[in-house]
Design an enzyme around this catalytic site. Structure first.
Site, short mmCIF file in Angstrom:
data_model
loop_
_atom_site.label_atom_id
_atom_site.label_comp_id
_atom_site.label_asym_id
_atom_site.label_seq_id
_atom_site.Cartn_x
_atom_site.Cartn_y
_atom_site.Cartn_z
N GLU A 54 0.63 -1.20 0.09
CA GLU A 54 -0.02 -0.02 0.01
C GLU A 54 0.93 1.17 0.08
OE1 GLU A 54 -3.13 -0.07 -0.47
OE2 GLU A 54 -3.65 -2.24 0.38
N CYS A 69 -1.87 9.23 2.21
CA CYS A 69 -1.83 8.82 0.86
C CYS A 69 -3.10 8.88 -0.01
CB CYS A 69 -1.58 7.25 1.00
SG CYS A 69 -3.39 6.56 1.84
P1 NAD Z 1 8.31 4.96 4.81
O1 NAD Z 1 8.46 3.80 3.48
O2 NAD Z 1 9.49 5.48 5.06
O3 NAD Z 1 8.41 3.79 6.01
C1 NAD Z 1 7.29 2.89 6.03
C2 NAD Z 1 7.70 1.80 7.18
O4 NAD Z 1 8.68 0.77 6.28
C3 NAD Z 1 8.48 2.08 8.36
O5 NAD Z 1 8.31 1.20 9.44
C4 NAD Z 1 9.75 1.85 7.93
O6 NAD Z 1 10.70 1.72 9.31
C5 NAD Z 1 9.88 0.65 7.22
N1 NAD Z 1 11.07 0.36 6.53
C6 NAD Z 1 11.89 1.24 6.05
N2 NAD Z 1 12.84 0.67 5.17
C7 NAD Z 1 12.47 -0.69 5.34
C8 NAD Z 1 13.32 -1.65 4.88
N3 NAD Z 1 14.28 -1.55 3.62
N4 NAD Z 1 12.72 -2.97 4.87
C9 NAD Z 1 11.56 -3.07 5.49
N5 NAD Z 1 10.95 -2.04 6.15
C10 NAD Z 1 11.46 -0.65 5.97
O7 NAD Z 1 7.22 5.47 4.69
P2 NAD Z 1 6.26 6.58 5.64
O8 NAD Z 1 7.25 7.74 5.60
O9 NAD Z 1 6.36 6.11 7.14
O10 NAD Z 1 4.89 6.52 5.11
C11 NAD Z 1 4.77 7.75 4.30
C12 NAD Z 1 4.37 6.98 2.88
O11 NAD Z 1 3.35 5.95 3.23
C13 NAD Z 1 3.56 7.75 2.01
O12 NAD Z 1 4.28 7.62 0.60
C14 NAD Z 1 2.24 7.62 2.10
O13 NAD Z 1 1.56 7.75 0.78
C15 NAD Z 1 2.28 6.04 2.21
N6 NAD Z 1 0.94 5.58 2.58
C16 NAD Z 1 0.30 4.55 1.92
C17 NAD Z 1 -0.78 4.29 2.65
C18 NAD Z 1 -1.82 3.67 1.63
O14 NAD Z 1 -2.81 2.85 2.20
N7 NAD Z 1 -1.45 3.12 0.35
C19 NAD Z 1 -1.21 4.62 3.66
C20 NAD Z 1 -0.33 5.45 4.52
C21 NAD Z 1 0.82 6.00 4.04
#
Ligand code: NAD
Length: 542
Positions: A249, A283
């Protein structure tokens, strides 16, 4: 028990072994939580595997009853949830109640009641005439251990809405909350403890990206990731290498199409709320608005006036509508996108400035026009309080607006605004997005029955709804032959006569006219003559 920042648990630990909860309104560390080390993950997954078997062996009714206990626990801690989420993300309390507490309660209550219907085995009728002597059905079985990796922007409702379907279908869970919202992660762990789920069934592992990567390396049976496109790509690669199924997502660049016959007051209020809720860090934020020429001036004027009236400040003030952004680096990214747009001819009508008087991470809600698709602002996700408005030609078929809305690597959600809801629905079918609302924005996310998810850079798979529940199961098909003593015609013992009969059988079923079908049925070596008369002793002489 109300939780104030002062009363939050502070664990004294070495610099490498904790995650900080930071108030984005002040950049002050308000609590510290013990982090898990990547080395801890194999042991955690082993524990989860052991307890999952017991959990899956319980009846579905037992698991649904446990969900109702979780619902009651969430309800009992609703004030704490709103306080911690609001303090840790910077979102106003009203938004923490609606989009986090209420959504989590509704999902948990809904699935506890609905899962027995949605998970009932389903009979599978057989279309092929040659296979009608069989009875088949599908059953839904848990994957085993599901890894849920969550973002910071809806740190309670997103993981809860994934934990609940994973639990009710019989999975164990490793949850890695965002390192930016460890207080909410710790609260989820407390709720799990409060409900007295079997120990190890839902484990909350706190840490940053390296911990998330270690969780995937440990080989869970499914990964449910919500976050940015960049991380999603890394996770897809890791899952691909290990053949772990995933749901991604990811981000959005949601378009709002405003047609000339719209109610301008309502549409402009929707644009302002849709663009600025959670300080534009959603998002499903409205990011690109395509408004028809004949109403553009009035619509833009209303958006600007309404934006100027928004109350910006710390969410500790209950009247505040726009809080801080989560971190300075996020604010700088949005500023850079605005700068690029202005360099290419865009015009900021209101906002666009930092508010250091309020705190380090405040950016004024911004309305920008004269934008086009050469600008980063119209192509990349803008995770901040910006609505960009582009004027399009009036047209009965909304051709330009649709073409521009579809001109994006993202495909998460969109909205169409019109006084004619039939026309709106017709335009919706032509938009490339996972969910499209006519005359509302984003609220489908609160409808438990509505699927949520996107395509392209917005990821794959679905959350919420029955489709989201089915992401948490392996579909097992079981087939029982009703004529167990009869050998099948397609088994060995091939002869020219069988080949001719097989050919006749195909003609009998698929020939384009009834006459030809009848002729095939009755001819020598026809299907009737051989196919239905074979038995095991004719195939092998032993
Ligand atoms: P992010 O990708 O920076 O982090 C998300 C999670 O991934 C965190 O828990 C982080 O620690 C983890 N992570 C980071 N690197 C990783 C790796 N290599 N392997 C595994 N896990 C890892 O995102 P964010 O800044 O927390 O969230 C914002 C983003 O999320 C925006 O792009 C937003 O649009 C998206 N989002 C999407 C939805 C949806 O339903 N489509 C909902 C909410 C947020």
């Amino acid at each position: 028990m109300a939780v104030t920042p002062q009363s939050l648990p502070i664990t004294v630990a070495s610099a490498r072994s904790f995650v900080d909860s930071i108030d984005p309104a002040t950049n002050q560390v308000v609590a510290r939580y013990q982090a898990a080390a990547p080395d801890d993950v194999p042991q955690a997954i082993e524990r989860a595997r052991r307890v999952q078997k017991e959990w899956a062996a319980h009846s579905l009714a037992y698991r649904c009853a446990a969900l109702l206990r979780l619902r009651d626990a969430i309800y009992s801690r609703r004030e704490d949830i709103a306080t911690i989420v609001s303090r840790e993300t910077g979102k106003p309390r009203v938004e923490a109640i609606f989009a986090e507490v209420m959504l989590a309660l509704d999902t948990t209550d809904f699935l506890a009641r609905q899962a027995p219907t949605w998970l009932r085995p389903e009979r599978v009728p057989h279309h092929n005439l040659a296979l009608r002597a069989k009875s088949g059905w599908t059953e839904f079985h848990p994957h085993g251990v599901v890894a849920i990796i969550s973002p910071w922007n809806y740190p309670f409702s997103i993981p809860i809405a994934q934990i609940v379907p994973a639990l009710v279908t019989g999975n164990a869970i490793l949850l890695k909350p965002s390192e930016l919202t460890p207080g909410t992660g710790a609260l989820i762990a407390e709720l799990i403890e409060q409900v007295k789920f079997p120990s190890g069934l839902v484990q909350v592992l706190q840490g940053a990206g390296d911990l998330g990567a270690a969780i995937i390396d440990a080989g869970p049976d499914k990964v449910f990731f919500t976050g940015s496109v960049a991380t999603g790509r890394r996770i897809a690669e890791a899952c691909g290498r290990m053949l772990i199924p995933s749901v991604l997502e990811l981000g959005g660049k949601d378009a709002m199409i405003v047609l000339a016959d719209v109610n301008l007051e309502t549409a402009s209020s929707a644009a302002v709320w849709g663009g600025f809720t959670n300080c534009g860090q959603a998002c499903l934020s409205v990011e690109r608005i395509y408004v028809e020429q004949s109403i553009a001036e009035r619509f833009i004027h209303l958006c600007v006036e309404k934006t100027r009236q928004l109350r910006v400040g710390s969410p500790s003030d209950p009247d505040v509508e726009i809080g801080p952004m989560i971190r300075l680096r996020q604010l700088e990214t949005v500023e850079q996108q605005l700068h690029d747009a202005v360099e290419r001819g865009a015009e900021i009508l209101t906002g666009g400035n930092r508010r250091p008087d309020l705190g380090p991470n405040f950016l004024e809600p911004t309305v920008i026009t004269r934008v086009n698709h050469s600008m980063q602002l119209m192509r990349e996700e803008t995770f901040g309080p910006v609505i960009a408005i582009q004027t399009v030609a009036d047209a009965a078929d909304a051709a330009e607006a649709i073409a521009l809305a579809n001109d994006s690597p993202f495909g998460l959600s969109a909205s169409v605004w019109t006084g004619d809801s039939r026309r709106g629905a017709e335009i919706a079918t032509r938009l490339r997005a996972g969910s499209i609302m006519v005359n509302d924005v984003a609220s489908y996310y609160g409808i438990c029955e509505a699927p949520h998810g996107g395509s392209g850079a917005s990821g794959w798979g679905r959350a919420h709804s029955r489709l989201g529940l089915l992401e948490m199961v392996q579909v097992k098909y079981i087939d029982v032959d009703r004529l167990p003593r009869i050998a099948k015609s397609w088994w060995f013992g091939y002869t020219a006569e069988l080949a001719a009969a097989a050919g006749s059988f195909v003609e009998t079923i698929f020939a384009p006219s009834w006459k030809k079908r009848f002729a095939a049925l009755t001819k020598k070596h026809g299907a009737r003559g051989v196919i239905f008369r074979r038995n095991a002793s004719e195939q092998f002489k032993v």
